[in-house]
Design a protein around this motif. Structure first.
Motif, short mmCIF file in Angstrom:
data_model
loop_
_atom_site.label_atom_id
_atom_site.label_comp_id
_atom_site.label_asym_id
_atom_site.label_seq_id
_atom_site.Cartn_x
_atom_site.Cartn_y
_atom_site.Cartn_z
N THR A 88 0.84 -1.20 0.00
CA THR A 88 0.00 0.00 0.00
C THR A 88 0.87 1.24 0.00
OG1 THR A 88 -1.74 -1.14 1.22
CG2 THR A 88 -1.77 1.27 1.25
N LYS A 89 0.68 2.11 -0.97
CA LYS A 89 1.46 3.34 -1.06
C LYS A 89 0.85 4.40 -0.14
CE LYS A 89 3.82 1.46 -4.45
NZ LYS A 89 3.10 0.21 -4.66
N THR A 90 1.72 5.07 0.63
CA THR A 90 1.26 6.12 1.53
C THR A 90 2.14 7.36 1.34
OG1 THR A 90 2.73 5.66 3.39
CG2 THR A 90 0.74 4.31 3.21
N LYS A 125 -6.05 -7.44 5.85
CA LYS A 125 -6.42 -6.20 5.16
C LYS A 125 -7.82 -6.34 4.56
CE LYS A 125 -4.89 -3.12 1.44
NZ LYS A 125 -3.86 -2.90 0.39
N ARG A 130 -5.26 -3.07 9.22
CA ARG A 130 -4.03 -2.69 8.53
C ARG A 130 -2.83 -2.75 9.48
NH1 ARG A 130 -4.87 -0.42 3.59
NH2 ARG A 130 -7.03 0.09 3.06
#
Length: 236
Positions: A88-90, A125, A130
């Motif tokens: 997951t890109k944050t 997820k 998460r």
């Protein structure tokens, strides 16, 4: 100049009713040719006073230990490519979201652990939970820094791992600085979203307080070249 805050950061803050000064210390760009004790002693000695707390970013410790790698020197296996696409890109940064950083996680933590962490995370997820990937993969995976445009060259094109023996590094630095002033020392992983103490000469309560003091990342996140800082408790 020591005693001046980085742009957009406050020099003094109030934490739990105590006025605290965070003094950034500018250095040259640290490389694998540097000795971390010599570097820190040279730049911190003119600034520290008895009772201060010196904090050092984990990145320069890791770099001095030879734990930084040019991205184009890392040959990522197919598994690393496959796993990195599922991260997951944050806004926190690249993390393990590129094949090269994922490859280094596989090497540092072991393939079995990373694959297991990814499998558990995929299930939890889907259930709305998460963070299980990094909880299982551990601090070595969580602390890997990928290349970013805001980092000082040449580290804007390098992957930097977590430093080895950070608690011992903190003790070595404290001992080296003892002839100048008695201070506590912490090796920290601090960014604009929070942080962790990787190793220090503090007790657990002191480490928790330090995280609060550094919550806004007074060292900055870009080209400030201030990888050290001093925490000083001052009168109201």
């Amino acid at each position: 100049m020591a005693g001046e805050p980085n742009e957009g950061k406050a020099l003094d803050v109030d934490v739990a009713g105590q006025r605290v000064r965070r003094i950034p210390i500018k250095t040259h760009v640290v490389t694998t040719d540097d000795d971390i004790v010599e570097v820190v002693t040279r730049y911190a000695s003119p600034v520290i006073e008895p009772g201060d707390l010196l904090f050092v970013t984990e990145k320069i410790v890791a770099i001095a230990q030879g734990r930084s790698y040019a991205v184009d020197s890392i040959e990522a296996r197919p598994l690393a490519h496959w796993l990195s696409r599922r991260v997951t890109k944050t806004s926190h940064g690249i993390g393990l979201g590129i094949p090269e950083t994922m490859e280094m996680a596989l090497r540092e933590c072991g393939t079995a652990r990373i694959v297991f962490a990814a499998g558990v995370a995929a299930v939890t997820k889907a259930l709305g939970r998460r963070g299980d990937f990094y909880r299982i993969a551990g601090s070595k995976a969580r602390g890997i820094d990928g290349p970013t445009s805001g980092t000082i060259p040449p580290y804007n094109t390098q992957v930097v791992l977590v430093p080895e023996r950070p608690r011992q590094v903190a003790r070595d630095l404290q001992e080296a600085l003892a002839t100048v002033a008695p201070v506590d020392v912490a090796v920290v992983d601090i960014n604009d979203f929070g942080g962790n103490i990787l190793g220090s000469t503090l007790d657990a309560a002191g480490e928790r307080r330090l995280v609060s003091i550094l919550a806004d990342n007074p060292l900055g996140q870009g080209h400030q070249s201030t990888p050290l800082g001093v925490v000083r408790f001052v009168s109201a």
